[in-house]
Design a protein around this motif. Structure first.
Motif, short mmCIF file in Angstrom:
data_model
loop_
_atom_site.label_atom_id
_atom_site.label_comp_id
_atom_site.label_asym_id
_atom_site.label_seq_id
_atom_site.Cartn_x
_atom_site.Cartn_y
_atom_site.Cartn_z
N PRO A 98 39.05 31.30 -4.12
CA PRO A 98 38.09 32.40 -3.99
C PRO A 98 36.64 31.93 -3.90
O PRO A 98 35.80 32.60 -3.28
N GLU A 99 36.33 30.76 -4.47
CA GLU A 99 34.98 30.22 -4.34
C GLU A 99 34.71 29.82 -2.88
O GLU A 99 33.60 30.05 -2.36
N ILE A 100 35.70 29.26 -2.20
CA ILE A 100 35.55 28.95 -0.78
C ILE A 100 35.29 30.24 0.01
O ILE A 100 34.41 30.30 0.88
N ILE A 101 36.05 31.28 -0.31
CA ILE A 101 35.95 32.55 0.43
C ILE A 101 34.58 33.20 0.18
O ILE A 101 33.98 33.77 1.09
N ARG A 102 34.06 33.09 -1.03
CA ARG A 102 32.71 33.59 -1.32
C ARG A 102 31.67 32.77 -0.58
O ARG A 102 30.79 33.30 0.09
N TRP A 103 31.79 31.45 -0.70
CA TRP A 103 30.79 30.54 -0.13
C TRP A 103 30.75 30.66 1.39
O TRP A 103 29.68 30.67 1.99
N GLN A 104 31.91 30.78 2.01
CA GLN A 104 31.97 30.87 3.48
C GLN A 104 31.63 32.28 3.97
O GLN A 104 30.92 32.43 4.94
N THR A 105 32.13 33.32 3.30
CA THR A 105 32.03 34.71 3.75
C THR A 105 32.39 34.79 5.24
O THR A 105 31.52 34.90 6.12
N PRO A 106 33.69 34.74 5.57
CA PRO A 106 34.10 34.59 6.98
C PRO A 106 33.72 35.77 7.89
O PRO A 106 33.63 35.59 9.09
N LEU A 107 33.54 36.96 7.33
CA LEU A 107 32.96 38.06 8.10
C LEU A 107 31.61 38.37 7.46
O LEU A 107 31.54 38.81 6.31
N ALA A 108 30.53 38.15 8.21
CA ALA A 108 29.18 38.25 7.63
C ALA A 108 28.82 39.67 7.24
O ALA A 108 28.02 39.87 6.33
N HIS A 109 29.39 40.65 7.94
CA HIS A 109 29.00 42.03 7.64
C HIS A 109 30.12 43.01 7.98
O HIS A 109 31.07 42.66 8.69
N MET A 110 29.97 44.22 7.48
CA MET A 110 30.67 45.40 7.98
C MET A 110 29.61 46.49 8.15
O MET A 110 28.61 46.51 7.44
N ARG A 111 29.88 47.36 9.08
CA ARG A 111 28.90 48.41 9.40
C ARG A 111 29.50 49.79 9.12
O ARG A 111 30.70 50.01 9.22
N ARG A 112 28.66 50.72 8.75
CA ARG A 112 29.02 52.13 8.58
C ARG A 112 28.00 52.99 9.31
O ARG A 112 26.93 52.53 9.68
N THR A 113 28.32 54.28 9.48
CA THR A 113 27.38 55.25 10.04
C THR A 113 27.20 56.38 9.03
O THR A 113 28.20 56.91 8.52
N ALA A 114 25.95 56.73 8.74
CA ALA A 114 25.68 57.79 7.75
C ALA A 114 26.09 59.15 8.30
O ALA A 114 25.72 59.52 9.41
N LEU A 115 26.88 59.88 7.51
CA LEU A 115 27.33 61.21 7.90
C LEU A 115 26.35 62.31 7.47
O LEU A 115 26.48 63.46 7.88
N GLU A 116 25.39 61.94 6.63
CA GLU A 116 24.39 62.89 6.16
C GLU A 116 23.15 62.11 5.71
O GLU A 116 23.20 60.89 5.57
N ASP A 117 22.06 62.81 5.52
CA ASP A 117 20.86 62.16 4.96
C ASP A 117 21.18 61.70 3.54
O ASP A 117 21.79 62.45 2.77
N VAL A 118 20.76 60.49 3.20
CA VAL A 118 21.07 59.96 1.87
C VAL A 118 19.99 58.96 1.47
O VAL A 118 19.40 58.29 2.32
N GLU A 119 19.75 58.87 0.16
CA GLU A 119 18.79 57.88 -0.34
C GLU A 119 19.56 56.68 -0.88
O GLU A 119 20.55 56.83 -1.59
#
Length: 418
Positions: free
Chosen positions: A295-316
């Motif tokens: 798990p330390e390798i998986i944290r250190w590498q982070t093989p997918l740098a991001h995931m994206r979402r779309t806001a369904l409403e105004d939010v803070e």
């Protein structure tokens, strides 16, 4: 090493001299050059929820701290994954090419489709797979040339994960490298000199993928249900009536999910140990640290740098007003280096106290379905490496993927010393 330090200094100077309003941390070039770290460091300190007003991907929010990422990832009622809104990556698919898959769906459709394939990575099935993975890993390692320079990515990381994928799909073994190709084509950014140069070229190859898997579907749907992924989809109540687009979307998801993450962690782990020789010594002295190291390798590498979402409403979020329809990018690669949550996060420590405290698999309903299989493959490959080789030395700079989504390697030149 001096050159490497000079490049780091240059990246840092650029990140700290660029006005925050001009920040575009999703620039693929930053990742290809391993120069993204200071940009995220500065965002975590000064603008943890940051608006990029313009980029080749359009405007987007960056969420860079661990706890804020968790807040987005676990709130699917407000932050949608739906392909129709743009899906799960910073790069929007063209509206006419948006293919649904269960990772790019919201409940309830997401839940029933995910449930269809999840039995393949149930504990009982992993127990069956373990000796198969071990036998294959051993064979791949035994065929490596000792004392010669070769590309670890191709000979080990890709080969092991592609063999595993072929097994999960019950895919013709002699054609298994097609899976690697389709995975790479699906995630690459088309441009001159790239793996595919145009969107049309990419779609043509993905249509070949669909045709191949449609043939497998037709074979499996007319046979009794079996334990492979194609048969599960063909016979599953929630998936047997999928459109061709939806089927291709789910196939690509399963190929990329089963290929990129494990393959880049196998390469990233070897690089991390070479960059931290004291940890490599620690591992050789005590192979029992492997389950903690994985798990330390998986944290250190982070093989997918991001995931994206779309806001369904105004939010803070963290004092920022996110508007309905805004693109919100969760930078796992940044959250995994958040010094306010993870102690000494820039260090690679194979005996880290809480190695599972990382974001690489995501959280909430979209948490990686194959996370245990990925960990099992990494654990086995390192057990088998230590049985055979005293030292695997990285002998040149890695060639990294030009992507701010897949954080990975094209080449890692190594030499085995025994």
């Amino acid at each position: 090493m001096a050159d490497g330090n000079a490049l780091k200094d240059e990246a840092r100077a650029r990140a700290y001299s660029t006005p925050l309003e001009d920040f575009h941390p999703g620039d693929p070039e930053l990742f290809r050059n391993d120069a993204h770290w200071p940009w995220f460091e500065r965002l975590r300190k000064e603008a943890p929820v940051h608006w990029c007003r313009d980029s080749e991907f359009g405007p987007y929010w960056s969420v860079t701290r661990y706890n804020d990422i968790m807040a987005v990832d676990t709130n699917h009622a407000v932050f949608s994954s739906d392909a129709a809104l743009g899906g799960i990556t910073i790069r929007d698919a063209r509206p006419d090419l948006r293919r649904p898959s269960f990772i790019a769906m919201d409940p309830p459709r997401h839940d029933v489709q995910r449930k269809t394939v999840s039995p393949i990575v149930a504990p009982a099935n992993l127990a069956i797979m373990e000796p198969i993975i071990r036998e294959r890993a051993g064979r791949i390692l035994d065929e490596l040339p000792v004392g010669e320079t070769f590309n670890w990515v191709d000979r080990v990381s890709i080969e092991l994960t592609t063999q595993m994928l072929a097994t999960l799909f019950d895919f013709p073994f002699e054609d298994r490298r097609k899976l690697t190709r389709w995975s790479d084509v699906a995630t690459t950014i088309p441009m001159p000199g790239a793996l595919v140069e145009t969107e049309e070229a990419r779609q043509a190859e993905l249509m070949e993928c669909l045709a191949y898997f449609t043939r497998l579907w037709n074979e499996r749907v007319n046979a009794p249900p079996k334990g492979d992924l194609v048969s599960m989809l063909a016979h599953g109540e929630a998936t047997r009536d999928m459109t061709p687009d939806e089927y291709l979307g789910n196939i690509i998801l399963l190929i990329v999910g089963g290929n990129d993450t494990t393959r880049n962690s196998i390469s990233g782990g070897l690089l991390a140990l070479n960059q931290n020789p004291a940890e490599y010594e620690k591992l050789r002295a005590n192979p029992d640290l492997i389950p903690n190291m994985v798990p330390e390798i998986i944290r250190w590498q982070t093989p997918l740098a991001h995931m994206r979402r779309t806001a369904l409403e105004d939010v803070e979020l963290a004092g920022q007003q996110i508007r309905k329809g805004d693109k919100v990018v969760m930078w796992y690669v940044s959250g995994n280096r958040d010094e306010t949550v993870i102690e000494n996060p820039d260090a690679f420590l194979i005996d880290r106290e809480r190695p599972r405290q990382h974001l690489s698999f995501g959280f909430g309903i979209h948490r990686c379905v194959g996370n245990r299989l990925a960990e099992l493959q990494l654990k086995i490959v390192w057990e088998e490496i230590l049985k055979r080789f005293r030292h695997i030395e990285v002998v040149g700079e890695p060639k990294r993927v030009r992507s701010s989504f897949v954080k990975g390697y094209e080449e890692l030149p190594v030499r085995i010393l025994n």
